[in-house]
Design an enzyme around this catalytic site. Sequence first.
Site, PDB file in Angstrom:
ATOM      1  N   SER A  77       1.199  -1.269   0.237  1.00  0.00           N
ATOM      2  CA  SER A  77      -0.182  -0.005  -0.039  1.00  0.00           C
ATOM      3  C   SER A  77       1.117   1.456   0.058  1.00  0.00           C
ATOM      4  O   SER A  77       2.241   1.110   0.564  1.00  0.00           O
ATOM      5  CB  SER A  77      -0.579   0.010   1.327  1.00  0.00           C
ATOM      6  OG  SER A  77      -1.659   1.291   0.688  1.00  0.00           O
ATOM      7  N   TYR A 108      -2.834  -1.691  10.374  1.00  0.00           N
ATOM      8  CA  TYR A 108      -3.069  -1.586   8.322  1.00  0.00           C
ATOM      9  C   TYR A 108      -1.303  -0.992   7.818  1.00  0.00           C
ATOM     10  O   TYR A 108      -0.269  -1.851   7.378  1.00  0.00           O
ATOM     11  CB  TYR A 108      -4.152  -0.777   7.947  1.00  0.00           C
ATOM     12  CG  TYR A 108      -4.195  -0.575   6.892  1.00  0.00           C
ATOM     13  CD1 TYR A 108      -4.441  -1.437   6.415  1.00  0.00           C
ATOM     14  CD2 TYR A 108      -3.555   0.140   5.963  1.00  0.00           C
ATOM     15  CE1 TYR A 108      -4.927  -1.708   4.600  1.00  0.00           C
ATOM     16  CE2 TYR A 108      -3.369  -0.267   4.332  1.00  0.00           C
ATOM     17  CZ  TYR A 108      -4.442  -1.189   3.978  1.00  0.00           C
ATOM     18  OH  TYR A 108      -5.107  -0.852   2.434  1.00  0.00           O
TER      19      TYR A 108
HETATM   20  N1  LIG Z   1      -9.290   0.581  -2.427  1.00  0.00           N
HETATM   21  C1  LIG Z   1      -8.170   1.138  -2.027  1.00  0.00           C
HETATM   22  O1  LIG Z   1      -7.605   2.268  -1.976  1.00  0.00           O
HETATM   23  C2  LIG Z   1      -6.745   0.633  -1.689  1.00  0.00           C
HETATM   24  C3  LIG Z   1      -5.638   0.533  -1.588  1.00  0.00           C
HETATM   25  C4  LIG Z   1      -4.081   0.240  -1.011  1.00  0.00           C
HETATM   26  C5  LIG Z   1      -4.092  -1.018  -0.400  1.00  0.00           C
HETATM   27  N2  LIG Z   1      -5.413  -1.735  -0.854  1.00  0.00           N
HETATM   28  C6  LIG Z   1      -5.504  -3.389  -0.439  1.00  0.00           C
HETATM   29  O2  LIG Z   1      -5.628  -3.668  -1.871  1.00  0.00           O
HETATM   30  C7  LIG Z   1      -6.663  -4.465  -0.931  1.00  0.00           C
HETATM   31  C8  LIG Z   1      -8.389  -5.218  -1.930  1.00  0.00           C
HETATM   32  O3  LIG Z   1      -8.653  -4.175  -1.604  1.00  0.00           O
HETATM   33  P1  LIG Z   1     -10.134  -3.895  -2.224  1.00  0.00           P
HETATM   34  O4  LIG Z   1      -9.842  -1.962  -2.354  1.00  0.00           O
HETATM   35  O5  LIG Z   1     -10.648  -4.276  -2.920  1.00  0.00           O
HETATM   36  O6  LIG Z   1     -11.541  -4.066  -1.406  1.00  0.00           O
HETATM   37  P2  LIG Z   1     -12.953  -4.371  -1.116  1.00  0.00           P
HETATM   38  O7  LIG Z   1     -13.252  -3.825  -2.229  1.00  0.00           O
HETATM   39  O8  LIG Z   1     -13.259  -3.932   0.387  1.00  0.00           O
HETATM   40  O9  LIG Z   1     -12.482  -5.876  -1.684  1.00  0.00           O
HETATM   41  C9  LIG Z   1     -11.911  -6.826  -0.675  1.00  0.00           C
HETATM   42  C10 LIG Z   1     -12.501  -8.433  -1.174  1.00  0.00           C
HETATM   43  O10 LIG Z   1     -12.031  -8.862   0.154  1.00  0.00           O
HETATM   44  C11 LIG Z   1     -12.566 -10.758   0.827  1.00  0.00           C
HETATM   45  N3  LIG Z   1     -12.301 -10.386   1.820  1.00  0.00           N
HETATM   46  C12 LIG Z   1     -12.567  -9.559   2.767  1.00  0.00           C
HETATM   47  N4  LIG Z   1     -12.172 -10.229   4.008  1.00  0.00           N
HETATM   48  C13 LIG Z   1     -11.631 -11.087   3.942  1.00  0.00           C
HETATM   49  C14 LIG Z   1     -10.827 -12.239   4.376  1.00  0.00           C
HETATM   50  N5  LIG Z   1     -10.687 -12.162   5.721  1.00  0.00           N
HETATM   51  N6  LIG Z   1     -10.822 -13.496   4.412  1.00  0.00           N
HETATM   52  C15 LIG Z   1     -10.908 -13.825   2.994  1.00  0.00           C
HETATM   53  N7  LIG Z   1     -11.501 -12.888   1.378  1.00  0.00           N
HETATM   54  C16 LIG Z   1     -11.720 -11.618   2.408  1.00  0.00           C
HETATM   55  C17 LIG Z   1     -13.625  -9.375  -0.202  1.00  0.00           C
HETATM   56  O11 LIG Z   1     -15.166 -10.475   0.611  1.00  0.00           O
HETATM   57  P3  LIG Z   1     -16.080 -10.617   1.418  1.00  0.00           P
HETATM   58  O12 LIG Z   1     -16.210  -9.400   1.949  1.00  0.00           O
HETATM   59  O13 LIG Z   1     -17.353 -11.949   0.742  1.00  0.00           O
HETATM   60  O14 LIG Z   1     -14.892 -12.159   2.037  1.00  0.00           O
HETATM   61  C18 LIG Z   1     -13.782  -9.184  -1.194  1.00  0.00           C
HETATM   62  O15 LIG Z   1     -14.023  -9.790  -2.035  1.00  0.00           O
HETATM   63  C19 LIG Z   1      -6.685  -5.009   0.571  1.00  0.00           C
HETATM   64  O16 LIG Z   1      -4.958  -5.887   0.696  1.00  0.00           O
HETATM   65  C20 LIG Z   1      -6.442  -3.618   0.477  1.00  0.00           C
HETATM   66  O17 LIG Z   1      -6.270  -3.690   1.666  1.00  0.00           O
HETATM   67  C21 LIG Z   1      -6.517  -1.177  -1.220  1.00  0.00           C
END
Ligand SMILES: NC(=O)c1ccc[n+]([C@@H]2O[C@H](COP(=O)([O-])OP(=O)(O)OC[C@H]3O[C@@H](n4cnc5c(N)ncnc54)[C@H](OP(=O)(O)O)[C@@H]3O)[C@@H](O)[C@H]2O)c1
Length: 253
Positions: free
Chosen positions: A144, A157
């Site tokens: 991140s 985090y």
């Molecule tokens: N969006 C951003 O701006 C951003 C920035 C930097 C890093 N990231 C990183 O990118 C990654 C994905 O983020 P995103 O923004 O795509 O999030 P998101 O839209 O909230 O999607 C999260 C996904 O992970 C699944 N999930 C959540 N908790 C889980 C668990 N304990 N075990 C298995 N699956 C789980 C969710 O499905 P269910 O809830 O159905 O399990 C969903 O498919 C994360 O590591 C996040 O920290 C995101």
Amino acid sequence: MAMFDLTGQVALVTGSSRGIGYAAAQALGRQGATVILNGRQRATLEAAAARLKEERVSAHVLPFDIADPEAAAAAVTQARAELGRIDIFFSNAGVQHREPLLSYQQQDFDRVVFANLTSQWALAREVARGMSEHGYGRIIFTGSITALRGRRDITAYTAAKAAIHGLVRQWAVELAEAGVTVNAVAPGYIKTELTSRLWNDEAFNQWLFDRVPQKRWGDPQDIASAVVFLAAREAQFMTGQVMVVDGGMSSSM
Ligand SMILES: NC(=O)c1ccc[n+]([C@@H]2O[C@H](COP(=O)([O-])OP(=O)(O)OC[C@H]3O[C@@H](n4cnc5c(N)ncnc54)[C@H](OP(=O)(O)O)[C@@H]3O)[C@@H](O)[C@H]2O)c1
């Protein structure tokens, strides 16, 4: 053969029912990989797999909680038994907890670090064992931008994601001779459910666009493109790297 062709390869993407994980699974599938979707709810995974099958992507579902390392390892064993091997692993699912540092509870710190670091290490190691036996693999972690720049209220985090950036370099060294590359993508601010409460927050958008030279939110597809590159055979010589995808945010003063 076209570049970045993944025909015949198997890719496991954690947290791929929506957001960055879904976009990455879709992109890997469009390049020819058989994709394994993961999340905690079978129903949402099956709906996501059905959407991918409509565009002729070969998609399987593997529900488990990444914060339950034993269940995760058992699921990986099952996937290997059914599909033969895992060539590409995108360790993407992560959790967040926001609270000012001085009132952050230690149990929340432990929970977030366990899910975002310890569990990622345990699951990826399980996958790496199979890759080492086959002499080939691509592991991509999710770091991140918050591991590169300070941001209030997200101490656990940030600590976990910064550790992932370090782990990538160490694993790259340790797994190189096994034919496994290890890299990370470090997203900036991407429009997903995780950030949904910020999209319409005018003050936040002002703050963000003052810092992102491209003056926009990232799309999940922006990260998916980087994942396809890191997953490709052609990225063989790239290992131990954190690829920042943030519209220039971390480069700007
Ligand atoms: N969006 C951003 O701006 C951003 C920035 C930097 C890093 N990231 C990183 O990118 C990654 C994905 O983020 P995103 O923004 O795509 O999030 P998101 O839209 O909230 O999607 C999260 C996904 O992970 C699944 N999930 C959540 N908790 C889980 C668990 N304990 N075990 C298995 N699956 C789980 C969710 O499905 P269910 O809830 O159905 O399990 C969903 O498919 C994360 O590591 C996040 O920290 C995101």
